[in-house]
Design an enzyme around this catalytic site. Structure first.
Site, PDB file in Angstrom:
ATOM      1  N   ALA A   1      -4.519   0.541 -10.122  1.00 49.74           N
ATOM      2  CA  ALA A   1      -3.331   0.705 -10.950  1.00 49.74           C
ATOM      3  C   ALA A   1      -2.351  -0.398 -10.592  1.00 49.74           C
ATOM      4  O   ALA A   1      -2.615  -1.216  -9.703  1.00 49.74           O
ATOM      5  CB  ALA A   1      -2.713   2.076 -10.715  1.00 49.74           C
ATOM      6  N   LYS A   2      -1.227  -0.379 -11.263  1.00 56.13           N
ATOM      7  CA  LYS A   2      -0.242  -1.437 -11.051  1.00 56.13           C
ATOM      8  C   LYS A   2       0.191  -1.525  -9.583  1.00 56.13           C
ATOM      9  O   LYS A   2       0.587  -2.563  -9.100  1.00 56.13           O
ATOM     10  CB  LYS A   2       0.992  -1.199 -11.940  1.00 56.13           C
ATOM     11  CG  LYS A   2       0.642  -1.013 -13.432  1.00 56.13           C
ATOM     12  CD  LYS A   2       0.888  -2.239 -14.259  1.00 56.13           C
ATOM     13  CE  LYS A   2      -0.156  -2.454 -15.339  1.00 56.13           C
ATOM     14  NZ  LYS A   2       0.042  -1.804 -16.619  1.00 56.13           N
ATOM     15  N   ARG A   3       0.074  -0.390  -8.860  1.00 59.32           N
ATOM     16  CA  ARG A   3       0.529  -0.396  -7.457  1.00 59.32           C
ATOM     17  C   ARG A   3      -0.393  -1.224  -6.551  1.00 59.32           C
ATOM     18  O   ARG A   3      -0.024  -1.559  -5.432  1.00 59.32           O
ATOM     19  CB  ARG A   3       0.641   1.042  -6.932  1.00 59.32           C
ATOM     20  CG  ARG A   3      -0.678   1.761  -6.864  1.00 59.32           C
ATOM     21  CD  ARG A   3      -0.594   3.178  -6.338  1.00 59.32           C
ATOM     22  NE  ARG A   3      -1.914   3.756  -6.260  1.00 59.32           N
ATOM     23  CZ  ARG A   3      -2.561   4.276  -7.294  1.00 59.32           C
ATOM     24  NH1 ARG A   3      -1.988   4.327  -8.473  1.00 59.32           N
ATOM     25  NH2 ARG A   3      -3.783   4.762  -7.145  1.00 59.32           N
TER      26      ARG A   3
ATOM     27  N   THR B   1       3.146  -4.469 -18.765  1.00 61.92           N
ATOM     28  CA  THR B   1       4.091  -3.712 -17.941  1.00 61.92           C
ATOM     29  C   THR B   1       3.797  -3.924 -16.460  1.00 61.92           C
ATOM     30  O   THR B   1       4.282  -3.174 -15.616  1.00 61.92           O
ATOM     31  CB  THR B   1       3.991  -2.203 -18.264  1.00 61.92           C
ATOM     32  OG1 THR B   1       2.617  -1.813 -18.148  1.00 61.92           O
ATOM     33  CG2 THR B   1       4.469  -1.896 -19.670  1.00 61.92           C
TER      34      THR B   1
END
Ligand code: GLU
Length: 295
Positions: A264-266, A15
């Protein structure tokens, strides 16, 4: 003490781009497998709205670039619905699950309202503990609402579940846990309350899927971040209820940013793809990470 040959796994969600934290988790998992061991990959790809094919390709590209190789086949949780249904059937046959029609908003509102009461609802590792509203529904009422296709989750009847397992349910921690816990640890899953095992829109929650899949992949050692240490207590209970073998665990430290926040993805700047494009080598990446735990 870890025996030298293990079956371990790395279980990313496709994701988003992998970052330094994933690199560390994958390197620990490969090293923990030991020489002659098996290092497997499992895709936690049940959230169809966020999964993208290019993220999956990115996972393979990044792992190969880091010098990791894994044994096929790769397991995909999106293809495992039947296995989760069978596990839930087993629990249903023991009368250990019940349907829950409450929304997250309703549960949160009830939690807030309870805060002024002397015996208010508690917080669990996954959020406010479920107050048990649907546990007390009359069986005919639950059957009627299911027949009317009312969306519902399935929850574990924690008190009953605890009554069916041995008092001393334990797991082996081969790492150091968030607070230095290691060795044989007594599982204390009650802090989760009536945990969700299947969601309105997913055939299994993380907790059920991970337990069923670790057993199906023959995982003997589960390496993962310290943030999941509390979950292991619940996983051990589910293994006991489902008659599945209990792997050993190795919880490792989390990679954090300059503010101490878990990556995290950020954190695009710390994605492996960005670092690679900036000219970093796999050796540079390893130097940016803590030393691997001792095996
Ligand atoms: N997909 C989870 C994560 O990236 C790992 C779950 C697990 O290792 O049990 O944090």
């Amino acid at each position: 003490m870890i025996v030298k040959t293990q079956t371990t796994r790395f279980a990313p969600s496709p994701t988003g781009a992998l970052h330094l934290g994933h690199a560390y988790a994958a390197l620990v998992a490969q090293a923990a497998a030991g020489e002659g061991g098996r290092f497997l990959v499992r895709l936690e790809d049940t959230d169809a709205s966020r999964v993208r094919a290019e993220y999956e390709q990115g996972i393979y590209d990044d792992l190969k670039w880091l010098g990791l190789s894994w044994k096929e086949p790769i397991m995909r949780q999106s293809e495992r619905a039947q296995a989760y249904v069978e596990a839930l059937d087993k629990l249903r046959a023991q009368d250990l699950i019940y349907p829950c029609f409450c929304t997250r908003k309703e549960i949160e509102a009830e939690f807030r309202a309870s805060l002024s009461a002397p015996h208010h609802n508690k917080m669990g590792p996954d959020g406010p503990l479920y107050p048990g509203t649907c546990k007390h529904l009359r069986p005919e009422e639950a059957v009627r609402r299911i027949a009317a296709k009312e969306p519902h989750a399935l929850r574990l009847h924690m008190d009953r579940a605890m009554g069916t397992v041995s008092d001393n349910l334990t797991f082996r921690e081969c790492g150091a846990g968030p607070n230095g816990e290691s060795g044989i640890i007594t599982a204390m899953p009650s802090v989760f309350g009536d945990a969700i095992l299947a969601r309105k829109d997913a055939p299994a929650s993380y907790h059920l899927a991970v337990v069923v899949d670790d057993a199906a992949q023959g995982i003997t050692l589960v390496p993962r971040g310290n943030d999941l240490f509390p979950s292991t207590h619940l996983h051990r209970l589910l293994q006991a209820l489902l008659g599945l073998p209990a792997p050993d665990y190795l919880h490792h430290e989390l990679i954090v940013d300059e503010d101490g926040k878990r990556l995290a993805k950020r954190h695009d700047a710390l994605s492996l793809a960005t670092l690679r494009a900036d000219g970093k080598t796999p050796e540079d990446i390893k130097k940016m990470l803590p030393a691997l735990p001792k095996f």
